[in-house]
Enzyme design. Structure first.
Site, PDB file in Angstrom:
ATOM      1  N   THR A  82       0.827  -1.208   0.000  1.00 49.85           N
ATOM      2  CA  THR A  82       0.000   0.000   0.000  1.00 49.85           C
ATOM      3  C   THR A  82       0.867   1.266   0.000  1.00 49.85           C
ATOM      4  O   THR A  82       1.720   1.438   0.853  1.00 49.85           O
ATOM      5  CB  THR A  82      -0.919   0.017   1.226  1.00 49.85           C
ATOM      6  OG1 THR A  82      -1.673  -1.194   1.257  1.00 49.85           O
ATOM      7  CG2 THR A  82      -1.867   1.203   1.179  1.00 49.85           C
ATOM      8  N   HIS A 122       2.683  -5.415  -4.416  1.00 50.58           N
ATOM      9  CA  HIS A 122       1.389  -6.077  -4.382  1.00 50.58           C
ATOM     10  C   HIS A 122       0.401  -5.334  -5.273  1.00 50.58           C
ATOM     11  O   HIS A 122       0.062  -4.178  -4.991  1.00 50.58           O
ATOM     12  CB  HIS A 122       0.838  -6.110  -2.955  1.00 50.58           C
ATOM     13  CG  HIS A 122       1.686  -6.886  -1.988  1.00 50.58           C
ATOM     14  ND1 HIS A 122       1.703  -6.628  -0.637  1.00 50.58           N
ATOM     15  CD2 HIS A 122       2.543  -7.921  -2.183  1.00 50.58           C
ATOM     16  CE1 HIS A 122       2.538  -7.472  -0.034  1.00 50.58           C
ATOM     17  NE2 HIS A 122       3.055  -8.260  -0.957  1.00 50.58           N
ATOM     18  N   MET A 144       1.018  -2.592   4.403  1.00 48.41           N
ATOM     19  CA  MET A 144       0.453  -3.182   5.611  1.00 48.41           C
ATOM     20  C   MET A 144       0.843  -4.646   5.716  1.00 48.41           C
ATOM     21  O   MET A 144       1.025  -5.325   4.710  1.00 48.41           O
ATOM     22  CB  MET A 144      -1.066  -3.054   5.604  1.00 48.41           C
ATOM     23  CG  MET A 144      -1.724  -3.645   6.845  1.00 48.41           C
ATOM     24  SD  MET A 144      -3.504  -3.495   6.811  1.00 48.41           S
ATOM     25  CE  MET A 144      -3.957  -4.463   8.258  1.00 48.41           C
ATOM     26  N   ASP A 181       4.501  -9.170   5.190  1.00 49.88           N
ATOM     27  CA  ASP A 181       5.137  -9.819   4.052  1.00 49.88           C
ATOM     28  C   ASP A 181       6.507  -9.192   3.811  1.00 49.88           C
ATOM     29  O   ASP A 181       6.629  -7.976   3.692  1.00 49.88           O
ATOM     30  CB  ASP A 181       4.257  -9.673   2.801  1.00 49.88           C
ATOM     31  CG  ASP A 181       4.795 -10.462   1.626  1.00 49.88           C
ATOM     32  OD1 ASP A 181       5.483 -11.479   1.853  1.00 49.88           O
ATOM     33  OD2 ASP A 181       4.525 -10.071   0.475  1.00 49.88           O
TER      34      ASP A 181
END
Length: 358
Positions: free
Chosen positions: A179, A204, A297, A300
């Site tokens: 994010t 991501h 967030m 990972d």
């Protein structure tokens, strides 16, 4: 349990609204504040109660989602997630949404297969939780199923051996972000000179979006930026971004570094996973590598970054002040997996300086 995240869903499809409602309310931390079939109806609901997060379609009657997004950002900034098959398939629309202030772009839930729906449920709820943490500034019908356990990088690649990789002539930089990462990566890449060390990146994002994202960056950066393909060689002056919905691993053959693009389950709740990239970097590059973990967030990348450090790599985490969400860097820092914690605008210089000393 603390206060729930209140979500406003704006979509002209009653089926999609129902599906999103069932997905989101299955998570005890999320509740549906309201639903609307178009932006005009949504605006009326916002006057009465302000949601924590808005999930917004693009093509709707009376006003399209991008126009409504721009109005929100200019009048009453609220974290907005674009949820649209059109935006994912048409990368330019997704980029326009992000440039207009959207926090994330995600694919609409689909009945699909059991595994597909299970993964969609994880992604949607995690995206909403991440969006709820973002501090926005003024600018420009489905049967629920049990979620599978959170997998580690073991699902894709065994852990690295303790033997350090022999030193090579080339350095590889592995980067992970989530994010807020699309903008953070732009800042990082635009700060790099043409002869920078080869970079491998996991951001991501949905399938079909990464190529457009890479192509856009390639137009503004001195380094070459492209969506990675299986067996691509890692070269100086080139950035390879993992394609959405596929894991990317770094591999080595003699002195040549290359990437492997692989299917597989969600790892650390993501595909592509930063942990998978970092673990493979620890195994095949070791002390020839540098790692960067950026805004996002969750956790990972934290364990994978620790493995990189243990293999001799030098690691940098983006600092809290410059992160949109300080989740991933914070978890890596907690594990003592990083050597330096730096603001976004200092990371490129630090990488280049460290590279010269290796």
């Amino acid at each position: 349990m603390g206060k729930k995240i209140r979500v406003l869903v704006v979509d002209d499809s009653a089926l999609v609204r129902s599906a999103l409602s069932e997905v989101l309310t299955s998570d005890p931390e999320i509740e549906i504040m309201a639903m609307a079939r178009d932006p005009i109806a949504a605006a009326l609901k916002i006057r009465n109660e302000v949601p924590d997060v808005i999930i917004l379609d693009v093509e709707m009657p009376r006003m399209n989602g991008i126009t409504f997004l721009k109005k929100i950002m200019s009048q009453h900034p609220i974290p907005v997630i674009i949820c649209s098959t059109l935006a994912v398939q048409g990368g330019q629309i997704a980029l326009s949404a992000l440039e207009s202030g959207a926090v994330e772009v995600m694919e609409k839930p689909s009945l699909g297969t059991r595994i597909f729906f299970e993964e969609s449920k994880i992604r949607i709820c995690d995206t909403v939780k991440a969006a709820a943490m973002v501090k926005i500034k003024m600018s420009k019908h489905v049967k629920l199923i049990k979620v599978s356990p959170k997998l580690t990088a073991d699902a894709i690649l065994p852990g690295p051996s303790i033997k350090a990789m022999d030193k090579a002539t080339e350095t590889v930089i592995a980067v992970g972000a989530s994010t807020g990462g699309t903008e953070a990566l732009r800042v990082l890449f635009e700060s790099l000179p043409r002869d920078s060390p080869g970079m491998v990146v996991v951001q991501h994002m949905p399938a079909n979006f990464t190529k457009t994202f890479a192509d856009r960056l390639d137009e503004t950066c001195l380094v070459s930026v492209r969506e990675a393909k299986n067996n691509d060689t890692v070269l100086r002056g080139q950035v390879l971004i993992a394609p959405g919905n596929y894991h990317m691993l770094l591999k080595r053959s003699a002195t040549r570094y290359y990437v492997e693009i692989r299917e597989g389950p969600l790892v650390s709740r993501h595909r592509p996973s930063v942990d998978v990239l970092f673990r493979s970097t620890a195994r095949y590059a070791g002390r020839n590598a540098m790692g960067v973990i950026m805004t996002g967030m969750g956790d990972d990348g934290a364990k994978g970054m620790l493995e990189m450090k243990q293999a001799g790599a030098y690691n940098i985490a983006q600092d809290k002040a410059s992160c949109v969400v300080f989740g991933m860097p914070r978890e890596a820092i907690k594990l003592d997996a990083v050597h330096s914690i730096l603001p976004l605008d200092k990371i490129a210089d630090a990488l280049l300086k460290k590279c010269r000393s290796l």
